[in-house]
Scaffold this motif. Structure first.
Motif, PDB file in Angstrom:
ATOM      1  N   GLU A 132      -7.447  -5.979   1.707  1.00 36.78           N
ATOM      2  CA  GLU A 132      -7.491  -6.413   3.095  1.00 36.78           C
ATOM      3  C   GLU A 132      -6.765  -5.443   4.038  1.00 36.78           C
ATOM      4  OE1 GLU A 132      -9.301  -8.851   4.176  1.00 36.78           O
ATOM      5  OE2 GLU A 132      -9.958  -9.309   2.141  1.00 36.78           O
ATOM      6  N   GLY A 133      -5.769  -4.753   3.506  1.00 33.32           N
ATOM      7  CA  GLY A 133      -5.025  -3.795   4.329  1.00 33.32           C
ATOM      8  C   GLY A 133      -5.609  -2.402   4.288  1.00 33.32           C
ATOM      9  N   GLU A 134      -6.813  -2.266   3.690  1.00 31.54           N
ATOM     10  CA  GLU A 134      -7.504  -0.972   3.594  1.00 31.54           C
ATOM     11  C   GLU A 134      -6.611   0.096   2.977  1.00 31.54           C
ATOM     12  OE1 GLU A 134      -9.216   0.128   7.286  1.00 31.54           O
ATOM     13  OE2 GLU A 134     -10.359  -1.714   7.520  1.00 31.54           O
ATOM     14  N   GLY A 135      -5.972  -0.277   1.866  1.00 27.80           N
ATOM     15  CA  GLY A 135      -5.155   0.673   1.134  1.00 27.80           C
ATOM     16  C   GLY A 135      -3.665   0.545   1.372  1.00 27.80           C
ATOM     17  N   ASP A 136      -3.257  -0.229   2.393  1.00 26.88           N
ATOM     18  CA  ASP A 136      -1.837  -0.422   2.690  1.00 26.88           C
ATOM     19  C   ASP A 136      -1.450  -1.876   2.441  1.00 26.88           C
ATOM     20  OD1 ASP A 136      -1.627   2.203   3.426  1.00 26.88           O
ATOM     21  OD2 ASP A 136      -1.929   1.809   5.570  1.00 26.88           O
ATOM     22  N   ALA A 137      -0.190  -2.103   2.061  1.00 26.07           N
ATOM     23  CA  ALA A 137       0.310  -3.471   1.840  1.00 26.07           C
ATOM     24  C   ALA A 137       1.811  -3.495   2.077  1.00 26.07           C
ATOM     25  CB  ALA A 137      -0.009  -3.946   0.421  1.00 26.07           C
ATOM     26  N   TRP A 138       2.316  -4.705   2.423  1.00 30.89           N
ATOM     27  CA  TRP A 138       3.760  -4.894   2.541  1.00 30.89           C
ATOM     28  C   TRP A 138       4.207  -5.895   1.497  1.00 30.89           C
ATOM     29  CZ3 TRP A 138       1.408  -4.555   7.610  1.00 30.89           C
ATOM     30  CH2 TRP A 138       1.803  -3.401   8.311  1.00 30.89           C
ATOM     31  N   VAL A 139       5.267  -5.558   0.821  1.00 32.49           N
ATOM     32  CA  VAL A 139       5.845  -6.470  -0.164  1.00 32.49           C
ATOM     33  C   VAL A 139       7.289  -6.749   0.262  1.00 32.49           C
ATOM     34  CG1 VAL A 139       6.512  -6.794  -2.569  1.00 32.49           C
ATOM     35  CG2 VAL A 139       4.396  -5.594  -2.024  1.00 32.49           C
ATOM     36  N   GLU A 140       7.623  -8.004   0.377  1.00 29.37           N
ATOM     37  CA  GLU A 140       8.977  -8.376   0.791  1.00 29.37           C
ATOM     38  C   GLU A 140       9.644  -9.125  -0.349  1.00 29.37           C
ATOM     39  OE1 GLU A 140      11.300 -10.461   4.530  1.00 29.37           O
ATOM     40  OE2 GLU A 140       9.180  -9.943   4.686  1.00 29.37           O
ATOM     41  N   VAL A 141      10.712  -8.533  -0.875  1.00 31.14           N
ATOM     42  CA  VAL A 141      11.462  -9.141  -1.968  1.00 31.14           C
ATOM     43  C   VAL A 141      12.740  -9.723  -1.397  1.00 31.14           C
ATOM     44  CG1 VAL A 141      12.553  -8.750  -4.207  1.00 31.14           C
ATOM     45  CG2 VAL A 141      10.522  -7.445  -3.573  1.00 31.14           C
ATOM     46  N   GLU A 142      12.978 -10.979  -1.670  1.00 35.62           N
ATOM     47  CA  GLU A 142      14.153 -11.668  -1.123  1.00 35.62           C
ATOM     48  C   GLU A 142      15.422 -10.948  -1.557  1.00 35.62           C
ATOM     49  OE1 GLU A 142      17.507 -14.125  -0.729  1.00 35.62           O
ATOM     50  OE2 GLU A 142      16.649 -13.718  -2.685  1.00 35.62           O
ATOM     51  N   GLY A 143      16.209 -10.608  -0.578  1.00 42.85           N
ATOM     52  CA  GLY A 143      17.466  -9.928  -0.853  1.00 42.85           C
ATOM     53  C   GLY A 143      17.365  -8.405  -0.780  1.00 42.85           C
ATOM     54  N   LYS A 144      16.146  -7.860  -0.753  1.00 38.27           N
ATOM     55  CA  LYS A 144      15.983  -6.405  -0.710  1.00 38.27           C
ATOM     56  C   LYS A 144      15.198  -5.924   0.511  1.00 38.27           C
ATOM     57  CE  LYS A 144      16.320  -5.616  -5.684  1.00 38.27           C
ATOM     58  NZ  LYS A 144      15.685  -5.013  -6.871  1.00 38.27           N
ATOM     59  N   GLY A 145      14.621  -6.835   1.256  1.00 37.17           N
ATOM     60  CA  GLY A 145      13.898  -6.458   2.452  1.00 37.17           C
ATOM     61  C   GLY A 145      12.456  -6.072   2.182  1.00 37.17           C
ATOM     62  N   LYS A 146      11.799  -5.615   3.255  1.00 36.94           N
ATOM     63  CA  LYS A 146      10.368  -5.286   3.189  1.00 36.94           C
ATOM     64  C   LYS A 146      10.156  -3.828   2.777  1.00 36.94           C
ATOM     65  CE  LYS A 146       7.871  -4.936   6.955  1.00 36.94           C
ATOM     66  NZ  LYS A 146       7.119  -5.296   8.177  1.00 36.94           N
ATOM     67  N   GLU A 147       9.160  -3.629   1.918  1.00 37.05           N
ATOM     68  CA  GLU A 147       8.808  -2.286   1.480  1.00 37.05           C
ATOM     69  C   GLU A 147       7.317  -2.074   1.673  1.00 37.05           C
ATOM     70  OE1 GLU A 147       9.072   0.604  -2.466  1.00 37.05           O
ATOM     71  OE2 GLU A 147      10.086  -1.328  -2.443  1.00 37.05           O
ATOM     72  N   THR A 148       6.976  -0.879   2.178  1.00 37.43           N
ATOM     73  CA  THR A 148       5.575  -0.548   2.419  1.00 37.43           C
ATOM     74  C   THR A 148       5.003   0.163   1.197  1.00 37.43           C
ATOM     75  OG1 THR A 148       6.051  -0.258   4.760  1.00 37.43           O
ATOM     76  CG2 THR A 148       3.977   0.644   3.955  1.00 37.43           C
ATOM     77  N   LEU A 149       3.848  -0.288   0.767  1.00 38.95           N
ATOM     78  CA  LEU A 149       3.130   0.344  -0.332  1.00 38.95           C
ATOM     79  C   LEU A 149       1.780   0.840   0.181  1.00 38.95           C
ATOM     80  CD1 LEU A 149       3.747  -2.215  -3.223  1.00 38.95           C
ATOM     81  CD2 LEU A 149       5.091  -0.195  -2.659  1.00 38.95           C
ATOM     82  N   SER A 150       1.272   1.893  -0.430  1.00 40.40           N
ATOM     83  CA  SER A 150      -0.028   2.398  -0.019  1.00 40.40           C
ATOM     84  C   SER A 150      -0.729   3.045  -1.198  1.00 40.40           C
ATOM     85  CB  SER A 150       0.133   3.431   1.110  1.00 40.40           C
ATOM     86  OG  SER A 150      -1.133   3.935   1.490  1.00 40.40           O
ATOM     87  N   ARG A 151      -2.013   2.844  -1.259  1.00 43.17           N
ATOM     88  CA  ARG A 151      -2.802   3.538  -2.270  1.00 43.17           C
ATOM     89  C   ARG A 151      -3.097   4.963  -1.836  1.00 43.17           C
ATOM     90  NH1 ARG A 151      -7.091  -1.099  -4.252  1.00 43.17           N
ATOM     91  NH2 ARG A 151      -5.959  -1.697  -6.109  1.00 43.17           N
TER      92      ARG A 151
END
Length: 784
Positions: A91-110
């Motif tokens: 859905e993000g056309e190759g990009d995604a955000w993953v948010e882990v509690e206690g570590k904040g948001k991290e951007t991932l991309s294919r």
């Protein structure tokens, strides 16, 4: 998001929605609900689409994240985690955000993407890192690292001249003089002083001269005008005179596009690694810290890379940078690089043939070369070396000597057998020198090297390449050797700095000298000549007798014979360079060239004249039974006996024999001469000419390819040049020549970054006494 019971972590997956700016929120959220999504995040706030709060959102939105899933990490949730991440990427056309509690948001991309600068990088492939391929080459400079631009120093070569005195060099040409005349008409109105030295012009005046005004065109307009006429060959040639290479601003001289430079290993991109010396790169890769996964992935590549770098260091090439151009390598350096590649391949049962691998090597480096060749033979290979260096000969196991002389006096087997027997019992020219029965003796006295400014040439502040603000004194009217290990900066100092600086002073064509502060004492010289090993000609028509200027006398001899007089033949008919008596098919070359396109051109004997160059009526004229073709096939030794005493020929033939080239034929094509032969031929022409005294002759390793007996003859010839009132400056590694010099300048102490300083200078005896000098250590043995 919150932690549950302090043990398990809640993870949220989100996908950025592209192209939302300007969209109606109700329409957008309806589309997302139809896809099955029930939650979004806008400006950090979560909204439940099914709760009907879409109308409460801002009417204009710029960024929306679809919250794909939220789950607590626990056993058995791997399938759900993977599925949610895949959905987010989709859905993000190759990009995604993953948010882990206690570590904040991290951007991932294919995609290979830098989120800080929003730059996408191509998928790495080997050709992406090659500047020889369009995929990796910088689009601006096409992978050359430099671009041609107009150089102010060429347009205004002498800044001490005024505009009226011809400071702008291209405007001094008759066809472009009117550009200056336009400037002259407007100079008063524009307040430009035409009589002021160009270097003293104000910034405003200089800007007007280059950019022009509405009334006259400046230098920039002049070149723009000519650029439009580049379809004419003479215009292209003219413009090229004023261009120079400048580093490409797009790639910074790295020759690669940005996507290739964006990939880093150990914090460095490929251009930064390539800029290292071989020794530095070896330490970098051996010390590279990799994860277990990266180590496994790159295991084979790292093995081969480290192995080849190790062998390059072992052969003494650690000082060379990885990105050094191969055309700047000496013959010995190129051979050692090839030798390292073979050592790294670990082959056995191979026949290796090396043609004088010691060329350009210091005696210390030759020791390392010998060890590497022995390693090849110990692996079950056969190593055949064509060599003159005594240390290589003594380290061999078997010697084959051809001779006994050169040219027609050679071509015979005079010895073949074990080296030990050769050194003890052989009766050959080489064994005589190795056993000491013949030798190049140390001179009993040396020419005094004057110390005053009236007797010396000074190079000050030389800082090109690896030179470190070097100040060097060269005594005039002496034989001076510049020594040092390979890569210590000898050629940089003597050729790239001194010669290029002096050549410009004496009006010779040369490259721009490398950085230096000054060259003092040039006024004491009448000129400078670089006698290198470049060919004397590029076609078979060039030959020794025409090069030294003795062919005119031979043509006059034949033109005066009765057969020529009765046939109406003149001296011009006996020339193969002009029409008349030469063969019309091959135009006097004796051979015809077959173009092989993708292979080197092939020369075959002319089918019309049979390789004799002349027409039949010219060949009918004979002197003591030999025509002019037969004379051209004679050696200089034979010609000295056969030809009558001719005023302009005797001295030339005598000097050719003195320099050890008596075995060459008079008409031998220049394309068949070795580098050493071409260099000695140039020296012979200098001795023949009645040129001025006080010349500076620069020679770069003149003993290359010479036998010890030939070196002895060369020394005699160089001595004649010096005794005639000239200065001879030689870059040399041959200890036999160095020990006979009047003055030695030793650079080093090492190569590359470890060199570029003056270790010592003085007589060979003084250099031999310096413990930090590698040259001195070996010279000490030679001097006893």
């Amino acid at each position: 998001l919150r932690r549950h019971k302090g043990e398990k972590t809640l993870i949220g997956f989100a996908a950025p929605v592209e192209g939302v700016e300007g969209k109606d929120p109700k329409t957008l959220f309806a589309e997302l609900m139809r896809k099955g999504f029930i939650r979004v995040r806008v400006k950090g706030k979560l909204h439940d689409l099914s709760a009907g709060d879409a109308p409460a959102m801002p009417k204009r939105i710029k960024e929306v994240e679809v919250v794909v899933d939220r789950l607590v990490l626990k056993p058995g949730e791997r399938a759900r985690l993977v599925d949610s991440l895949e959905t987010s990427f989709r859905e993000g056309e190759g990009d995604a955000w993953v948010e882990v509690e206690g570590k904040g948001k991290e951007t991932l991309s294919r995609r290979l993407r830098c989120f800080e600068c929003s730059m996408d990088i191509e998928k790495p492939t080997p050709i992406l890192f090659s500047f020889n391929h369009p995929v990796g080459a910088c689009p601006e400079c096409k992978g050359f690292g430099n671009i041609l631009k107009y150089d102010l120093e060429r347009v205004v070569p002498d800044r001490g001249l005024s505009l009226s005195g011809g400071a702008i060099e291209p405007w001094t040409k008759p066809s472009h003089r009117w550009w200056y005349e336009d400037l002259e008409k407007c100079a008063t109105a524009c307040r430009i002083d035409l009589n002021k030295p160009f270097k003293d012009l104000s910034k405003r005046e200089e800007k007007l001269v280059f950019e022009g005004t509405g009334e006259f065109g400046g230098i920039d307009s002049f070149f723009d005008y000519l650029e439009a006429k580049k379809y004419k060959l003479h215009i292209r040639v003219f413009l090229h005179k004023y261009k120079a290479q400048f580093p490409c601003l797009a790639c910074g001289g790295t020759r690669l596009k940005k996507s290739a430079l964006g990939v880093r290993v150990g914090g460095l991109n490929i251009a930064e690694v390539s800029n290292m010396t071989i020794d530095g790169a070896r330490k970098f890769f051996h010390g590279l810290k990799l994860t277990p996964f990266e180590r496994e992935l790159s295991k084979e590549a790292m093995k081969q890379l480290c192995l080849k770098l190790d062998f390059l260091v072992q052969t003494g090439l650690g000082y060379i940078t990885l990105d050094r151009l191969t055309r700047t390598l000496s013959g010995g350096e190129a051979q050692r690089a090839a030798l390292s590649s073979q050592l790294a391949s670990a082959l056995s049962g191979v026949l290796y043939i090396l043609d004088e691998p010691s060329i350009g090597l210091h005696p210390r480096d030759i020791e390392m070369l010998i060890q590497q060749m022995k390693k090849l033979s110990l692996r079950g290979n056969t190593v055949v070396v064509v060599e003159h260096d005594p240390s290589v000969l003594k380290a061999s196991e078997h010697i084959i000597e051809l001779g006994p002389g050169a040219g027609t006096r050679g071509g015979r087997l005079v010895y073949s057998g074990p080296t030990d027997t050769f050194l003890e019992n052989a009766n050959t020219l080489t064994s005589d020198y190795l056993r000491g029965r013949k030798a190049i003796h140390t001179p009993r006295w040396r020419r005094k090297a004057g110390r005053g400014r009236a007797n010396s040439l000074f190079i000050k502040g030389a800082s090109g390449n690896n030179l470190k603000e070097l100040d060097v004194r060269i005594p005039l009217k002496t034989l001076t050797c510049v020594t040092g290990v390979s890569g210590s900066g000898k050629s940089t100092l003597v050729v790239d700095t001194l010669y290029n600086a002096l050549a410009g002073r004496f009006g010779l064509k040369a490259a721009k000298p490398l950085p230096h502060k000054a060259v003092e004492g040039a006024a004491l010289l009448e000129g400078v000549k670089l006698i290198n090993q470049e060919p004397i000609g590029k076609t078979p028509r060039s030959n020794p007798i025409t090069y030294i200027g003795g062919f005119d006398e031979i043509r006059r001899l034949f033109a005066g014979l009765p057969g020529a007089v009765s046939g109406g033949l003149t001296t011009g008919n006996f020339s193969f360079n002009v029409p008349g008596g030469r063969c019309d098919a091959c135009k006097g070359e004796g051979v015809e060239k077959l173009e092989m396109y993708f292979l080197p051109d092939v020369y075959i004997s002319c089918g019309n004249c049979g390789g004799k160059r002349y027409k039949p009526r010219v060949l009918e004229v004979k002197y003591h039974g030999k025509n002019i073709h037969d004379v051209l096939r004679m050696t200089f030794d034979d010609a000295a006996v056969f030809l009558p005493p001719l005023p302009g020929l005797d001295n030339r033939v005598s000097i050719m024999r003195e320099v050890g080239l008596g075995y060459l034929t008079l008409g031998q094509p220049a394309t068949t001469l070795s580098g050493g032969e071409a260099q000695r031929l140039k020296i012979a022409r200098e001795l023949i000419s009645t040129g001025p005294r006080d010349m500076l002759y620069i020679l770069d390793e003149p003993t290359t390819g010479l036998h010890m007996d030939d070196t002895k003859k060369l020394l005699s010839v160089l001595g004649r040049l010096v005794d005639s009132g000239n200065t001879v400056l030689i870059i040399e590694h041959n200890l036999e020549l160095i020990k006979t010099a009047d003055h030695v300048i030793d650079l080093g102490p090492e190569g590359g970054d470890g060199g570029g300083t003056l270790v010592t200078s003085g007589t060979p005896e003084k250099v031999a006494s310096i413990k930090t000098s590698h040259t001195g250590r070996h010279l000490k043995t030679m001097l006893g």
